[in-house]
Design an enzyme around this catalytic site. Structure first.
Site, PDB file in Angstrom:
ATOM      1  N   ALA A   1      -7.921   7.926 -14.787  1.00  0.00           N
ATOM      2  CA  ALA A   1      -7.736   7.683 -13.355  1.00  0.00           C
ATOM      3  C   ALA A   1      -6.910   6.432 -13.091  1.00  0.00           C
ATOM      4  O   ALA A   1      -6.906   5.486 -13.875  1.00  0.00           O
ATOM      5  CB  ALA A   1      -9.099   7.548 -12.677  1.00  0.00           C
TER       6      ALA A   1
ATOM      7  N   GLU B   1      -5.107   1.769  -0.860  1.00  0.00           N
ATOM      8  CA  GLU B   1      -4.148   1.088   0.015  1.00  0.00           C
ATOM      9  C   GLU B   1      -3.037   2.080   0.331  1.00  0.00           C
ATOM     10  O   GLU B   1      -2.551   2.178   1.452  1.00  0.00           O
ATOM     11  CB  GLU B   1      -3.612  -0.151  -0.684  1.00  0.00           C
ATOM     12  CG  GLU B   1      -4.777  -1.036  -1.079  1.00  0.00           C
ATOM     13  CD  GLU B   1      -4.355  -2.322  -1.726  1.00  0.00           C
ATOM     14  OE1 GLU B   1      -4.113  -3.268  -0.988  1.00  0.00           O
ATOM     15  OE2 GLU B   1      -4.281  -2.360  -2.961  1.00  0.00           O
TER      16      GLU B   1
END
Ligand SMILES: Cc1cc2nc3c(=O)[nH]c(=O)nc-3n(C[C@H](O)[C@H](O)[C@H](O)COP(=O)(O)OP(=O)(O)OC[C@H]3O[C@@H](n4cnc5c(N)ncnc54)[C@H](O)[C@@H]3O)c2cc1C
Ligand code: FES
Ligand code: FES
Lengths: 166, 290, 743
Positions: free
Chosen positions: C697, C702
């Site tokens: 991952a 953001e």
């Protein structure tokens, strides 16, 4: 008729309620501070964000700018009254399933606005959903998942099922 | 920080007997979506709020008669926006009411409150101007009717005398075949105050009416320009002269929402659009009879 | 995999939909004092006196505290530089700075008391723009004896290659100045904190993203040992960076210690606008291209305007400028970024941590180059995008993904080559950012006798779904069902250290810590099984579905557990540590753990009459490595992108020349509503298991906020032929540009 406290009689989440409150109190304050129903959120406190949305006689209202005195004789539904007997309302499950809940601060208001919409329109199109929710700000989700949740909920409520609707 | 008391009278007589004791320190509350915000913002600090919602003699419905429609003191904006007759025959008013605030605001806020608040940006005012609405006022000494154009006198000021209140608003029936529209421009599409609002109506006879909001201390009905615009319906140059005249009738200011120049340009753009949509509606809308 | 990669539903959603989920603002402690703040009226001034007599007459008001009542010298706080006083002391430096605090027995009395406390003040000149702050005769925001005579707090330089000699090779150099406004986070939950004295120290309950950082800042400010400050991070009603660094907690802690009572500081949403904002910036950028659209050089001067106190501003400036090359191969680069003080709301972390202004500038430069050189905007980016394994910022980790894949996918999903209706444009952009370099996350995983699990982490839950995703990682690793896992989060007395819930880092860094804590549990079980002789000592064992097997014997965790301890005793405690790579002398302290990369493609329609922009379609694609929870990832993309849409089209904090904030309220500061979002929106994830986190991952969060504004600006430029260099692209600005064009 005019004093610093007033007695209110109204139906709250399906049950009759009698309570004495300061006459200048807002509905949101009474719900949260006097009745301990903290599910009604306060954010902007000026009618802009919808976090404090409750249903008064089936219609959405920003409880932060409604005087408590106004609901005398009315029916008020808050988020706490939606999951009857502990069983989630289909709108609530749809919000969970579609990932429409992030921080959760807008969620109670969002769900109640959705309820008011789906009670009067069983099959709203996307434009109608957006219009109905314009007064409910959410800074987390970007709204996309919320719109999906509303249509999923509408589908659930239309489907003939023993748990659908109220 | 509310420092006021609240009264919930049941009858008009009670209202009239309450008001004199507090004079200018009393405020009437219909939906409260303006009054309570002003108090919160420290813009006003009344000592007594008089709720109108429980007054038996005040009406919350929309009555459709042969000569027009009558909105009660307590008629909510959401009911104005969704009423089939308003949507059909007073489309500009339905447009405007449907774009005020959010559903939550429209469910509480009233049509009478929108004019009672007398904001230069009040969305329902330009439509009420083009329909030649009449404000029915009631006071301890009786009733009087005030034409909408003389009702609001300055920002936040109306021609109501102390102790008087709005009992209803009447809009005469526009002639058959009329089409109208209200176009609102704001900083965003959801819940926002108008930067400029323009209402137009095309009458069956080809006459044009135009009124603007948020571009002057009170709404502006561009009477001088209307003739020119009527002539201009099939003469593009004449029409543009009419549009210039509309702009000349306004007095926009610069504030945090927009500059004066932009507002002036938008007066023109929105008026054109309002007329375009009105024409379209005149041709297409089937009538819903009262 | 059984749990990872599935859109497992949120563990915390049930309480949130029924209204029983508690936020700090709902909290009450017996004996509590309610505090409300009295705030500075203009941008800069000297406090002559504070008159509290009327406030003290309000029934319920207990006291009115000013700087004079606090310890001397005034305790200062701040994570980078301790420059912020608990209350303005003699001088105030921004509109809304706390000058006094009213303590009362109830909130209403505190509010009335605050409204009735009068500040007599003398105005001082305020600096509110970059130009103001840099003027040769500028007033100093921090005019301290012996202190610097400039508002520039610090400058950060980065350079590689040789910009000077590359000039000659350029076919075309684009040089432009861009401005990015002050933006407010606009979390729906207002700031609220309760602090009370506890075991010789203080406990603080606050919706804070970085409980351990807050603990340090409070300890330093009030001169307490770390162990005497307990921070309990409550579930956050929207943070986006605004609740990362210390805000009202040091003051609340000080008041609690001073009064010996619990103190709750509450604020309104309006007050949030004078509490935190994103840094605004002016970016001058020169980008040189060869004839084929390859970047040969780039020069950047970025002036980041901080508020009156540093907060995280210097770090944000330093870190954003570090990646001023974007995702592109730039052989010659010179960047200088300055962190500048002003008399405005203190600026802090905000989704994207300083990247959005640079991204908007760079991506607009790319768009201009594409137009000018006659190259398709997707193609010009492909020509410059670094390949997987290729160096991006010299000395840092190379590109950890094949980013062309995401770019192409975003373009395809948008229908890049489809003909556009009149008045419509298309735009595409790439956002990039690195998380917190060299950072530390610890996790504790406790396996109990009944085969249930407790996972203790310092990550805060702020709606991003950390409580669900971290549990998924543990569930996958140990084969324990999700409903038997309890997450303990954000209580510094109960969970091990974590640096921050920020920078899109938690899934990777805390995820790794949780994963290794789980592996530690397994190792211990294995050792226990071997010690008991249940499994041959020299066999390698397999763990699956809560079972340990050596090929012959298969034992459940529970079997091992109860035989080793007993049914009523014992616990297997797994410890996990993730530590990013620290590099001595590195400007940021260490290497990036991964690159967060997002691609956004947009179609926008512009009404030439009004200048109004409508986003008709938007596609978000992230290079995510492996989506532990795809639904969460997509909704992070979308949430970020809609915040970016606000930045692009409507958001800005406006100040007057006295430094008074003119639109500090939800009534006048606009964020997108349901009516403003794209008509059509879709998201997608590129998953090549190539990230540094568990199961490959990378981080997300953001994401969209970094580059949505750039993509929208590109689409507007495509539709109108005008490049907008100042955000937000309001209707008025579009109209003005189009009418200037016509004239
Ligand atoms: C979040 C928000 C968004 C809004 N958006 C818009 C918008 O987009 N467009 C817009 O035009 N407005 C907007 N408003 C303002 C407001 O909602 C409307 O003006 C609304 O119509 C007011 O109606 P009310 O019944 O709530 O008025 P109230 O607040 O009850 O009253 C408003 C004023 O009218 C007076 N008044 C009310 N009824 C009477 C009466 N019968 N006789 C005499 N005086 C009376 C009151 O004393 C007061 O001065 C917004 C308000 C909020 C809070
Ligand atoms: S809190 Fe009531 S509308 Fe925002
Ligand atoms: S989920 Fe956080 S504001 Fe909507």
């Amino acid at each position: 008729m005019m004093s610093d406290t007033i007695e209110l009689q109204f139906t709250l989440n399906g049950l009759p309620k009698t309570i004495a409150v300061r006459s200048s109190a807002m509905l949101a304050e009474v719900l949260r501070d006097d009745l301990g129903l903290l599910g009604t959120k306060i954010s902007c406190n000026e009618g802009e964000c919808g976090a404090c949305t409750v249903l008064i006689d089936g219609r959405t209202a920003n409880s932060c700018i409604v005087l408590a005195a106004e609901v005398d004789g009315c029916e008020v539904l808050t988020i706490e009254g939606l999951a009857a007997g502990g069983e989630l309302h289909p709108i609530q499950t749809a919000f969970i399933e579609e990932g429409a809940v992030h921080c959760g601060y807008c969620t109670p208001g969002m769900i109640l606005s959705t309820k008011a919409l789906l009670d009067r329109n069983h099959d709203p199109d996307s434009a109608e959903v957006r219009k109905a929710l314009e007064g409910n700000l959410c800074r987390c989700t970007g709204y996309n998942r919320i719109l999906k949740a509303v249509s999923r909920a509408a589908g659930k409520l239309r489907a003939p099922s023993p748990v659908a609707g109220e | 920080m509310a420092q006021f008391r609240v009264a919930a009278p049941r009858a008009l007589d009670e209202v009239f007997s309450l008001l004199p004791t507090y004079g200018a320190d009393a405020a009437l509350v219909a939906g409260g979506t303006d009054v309570l915000i002003h108090i919160r913002a420290g813009k006003s600090s009344p000592k007594l709020l008089v709720l109108l919602s429980k007054v038996r003699d005040l009406d919350s419905t929309i009555q459709v008669t042969g000569s027009g429609v009558l909105f009660g003191a307590l008629t909510r904006l959401s009911d104005v926006a969704s009423h089939p007759v308003i949507r059909d025959r007073y489309a500009a008013l339905a447009d405007a009411a449907g774009q005020i605030g959010s559903e939550q605001i429209r469910n509480r806020g009233t049509l009478c409150g929108n004019i009672g608040n007398a904001s230069p940006a009040a969305d329902t005012m330009p439509p009420l101007y083009i329909y030649d609405a009449v404000v029915n006022v009631v006071g301890p000494n009786g009733r009087r009717a005030v034409p909408i154009q003389s009702f609001v006198t300055a920002p936040g000021k109306t021609s109501l005398a102390q102790g008087e209140l709005i009992e209803s608003i009447f809009c005469p029936c526009p002639e058959d075949g009329a089409g109208s529209a209200y176009i609102k421009l704001a900083r965003r599409n959801g819940i926002d105050i108008a930067t400029v609002g323009a209402a137009a109506m095309i009458l069956g006879t080809g006459k044009v009416r135009v009124a603007l909001g948020a571009v002057g201390p009170t709404p502006v009905r561009a009477l001088d320009a209307e003739d020119q615009l009527g002539k201009g319906l099939d003469d593009a140059d004449a029409f543009e002269r009419g549009i210039d005249m509309v702009a000349a009738a306004t007095k926009p200011i610069t504030d945090i929402r927009a500059s004066r120049d932009y507002r002036l340009a938008m007066v023109k753009a929105l008026t054109r659009e309002a007329i375009r949509v009105s024409l379209e509606r005149r041709l297409t809308t089937g009538r819903v009879l009262p | 995999m059984d749990v990872v990669g599935k859109s497992v539903l949120r563990g915390d959603a049930y309480k949130k939909v029924v209204g029983t989920h508690e936020f700090a603002i709902d909290g009450r402690v017996p004996g509590m004092l309610w505090a409300r703040l009295v705030r500075a009226p203009t941008g800069h001034g000297r406090i002559v006196s504070v008159d509290a007599s009327e406030a003290l007459a309000v029934p319920g008001v207990v006291s009115v505290i000013t700087a004079a009542d606090l310890p001397k010298p005034m305790p200062l706080y701040g994570s980078v530089v301790a420059d912020q006083p608990l209350l303005a002391d003699g001088t105030y430096r921004y509109h809304g700075e706390p000058v006094a605090v009213v303590l009362a027995d109830n909130d209403e009395a505190a509010l009335i008391g605050a409204a009735r406390t009068r500040i007599a003040y003398e105005e001082l000149p305020a600096v509110v723009t970059v130009a103001d702050a840099l003027a040769h005769d500028a007033a100093l925001v921090h005019d301290t004896e012996g202190g610097p005579r400039s508002n520039v707090h610090k400058a950060y330089n980065y350079a590689w290659g040789d910009v000077g000699s590359a000039e000659a090779q350029c076919h075309k150099i684009f040089e432009n100045t861009y401005t990015f406004p002050m933006i407010h986070h606009f979390a729906l939950e207002p700031f609220s904190v309760i602090a009370w004295p506890e075991s010789g120290g203080v406990q603080i309950k606050s919706p804070v993203q970085h409980p351990f950082l807050l603990r340090r800042v409070v300890a330093e400010c009030l001169k307490l040992e770390l162990s005497k400050v307990r921070v309990v991070a409550t579930s956050i009603g929207g943070g986006f960076g605004s609740k990362g660094y210390a805000k009202y907690e040091p003051l609340a802690a000080c008041l609690a210690l001073q009064t010996g009572r619990p103190v709750k500081i509450s604020t309104s949403l309006d007050e949030a606008f004078v509490t935190a904002r994103r840094l605004s910036a002016t970016v001058r950028m020169r980008t040189g291209f060869d004839r084929d659209g390859r970047i040969l050089l780039q020069q950047v001067e970025a002036d980041y305007l901080m508020g009156a106190y540093a907060d995280a501003g210097p770090r944000i400036t330093q870190k954003a400028a570090y990646v001023s090359c974007g995702p592109y191969r730039i052989p010659n680069l010179r960047t200088v970024a300055r962190a500048i003080y002003s008399n405005t709301t203190p600026s802090t972390a905000a989704r994207g941590f300083g990247m959005p202004p640079l991204n908007f500038a760079l991506e607009t430069q790319m768009q201009m180059a594409a137009r000018d050189l006659g190259i398709d905007p997707v193609e010009i980016r492909l020509r410059n995008l670094v390949r997987k394994g290729e160096q991006l910022v010299p000395g840092d980790i190379p590109a950890d993904g094949e980013w062309s894949e995401g770019l192409r996918r975003a373009a395809d999903m948008l229908g890049w080559d489809e003909p556009l209706p009149p008045g419509t444009g298309r735009g595409i952009s790439i956002g990039i950012k690195n998380p917190i370099p060299g950072s530390v996350s610890n996790a504790l995983v406790k396996l109990h006798a009944d085969n249930s699990l407790t996972v203790a982490v310092g990550t805060s839950e702020m709606g991003q779904g950390a409580c669900t995703v971290l549990a998924q990682i543990a569930a996958e690793e140990l084969g324990i069902p999700m409903d038997r896992i309890t997450m303990i989060m954000g209580d510094t007395a109960a969970v091990p250290f974590d640096v921050a819930t920020a920078g899109s880092r938690s899934t990777v860094t805390m995820g790794n810590a949780v994963q290794s804590a789980c592996k530690d549990v397994i190792k211990q079980l294995e050792d226990m099984a071997k010690e008991l002789g249940l499994i041959a000592a020299d066999e390698t064992v397999q763990i699956k579905g809560g079972m340990v097997s050596d090929g012959q014997n298969s034992l459940s965790f529970n079997d091992i557990f109860t035989r080793y301890f007993s049914k009523t005793q014992g616990e297997v405690v797994g410890r996990g540590l993730y530590k990013g790579e620290v590099v001595a002398g590195h400007p940021l302290g260490g290497l990036s753990d991964f690159w967060e990369v997002i691609f956004i493609a947009v179609k926008a329609r512009v009404d030439p009459a009004t200048g109004k922009v409508r986003i008709t379609k938007m596609i978000n694609v992230s290079d995510i490595g492996k989506a532990i929870n795809p639904l969460h990832c997509k909704s992070q993309e979308e949430g970020g992108a809609m915040m970016g849409l606000g930045h692009a089209l409507m958001e800005q904090m406006l100040y007057d020349e006295k430094g008074r904030l003119r639109n500090g309220s939800p009534l006048d500061y606009r964020i997108p509503t349901t009516m403003d979002i794209p008509w059509e929106m879709d998201s997608s994830l590129v998953e090549n298991q190539d990230g540094a986190g568990p199961f490959g991952a990378k981080g997300i969060g953001e994401s969209g906020a970094i580059t949505a504004a750039a993509a929208i600006a590109a689409a507007v430029a495509d539709a109108t032929g005008v490049f907008f260099k100042d955000l937000p692209i309001t209707s008025e600005r579009v109209w003005a540009a189009l009418s200037a064009d016509k004239a």
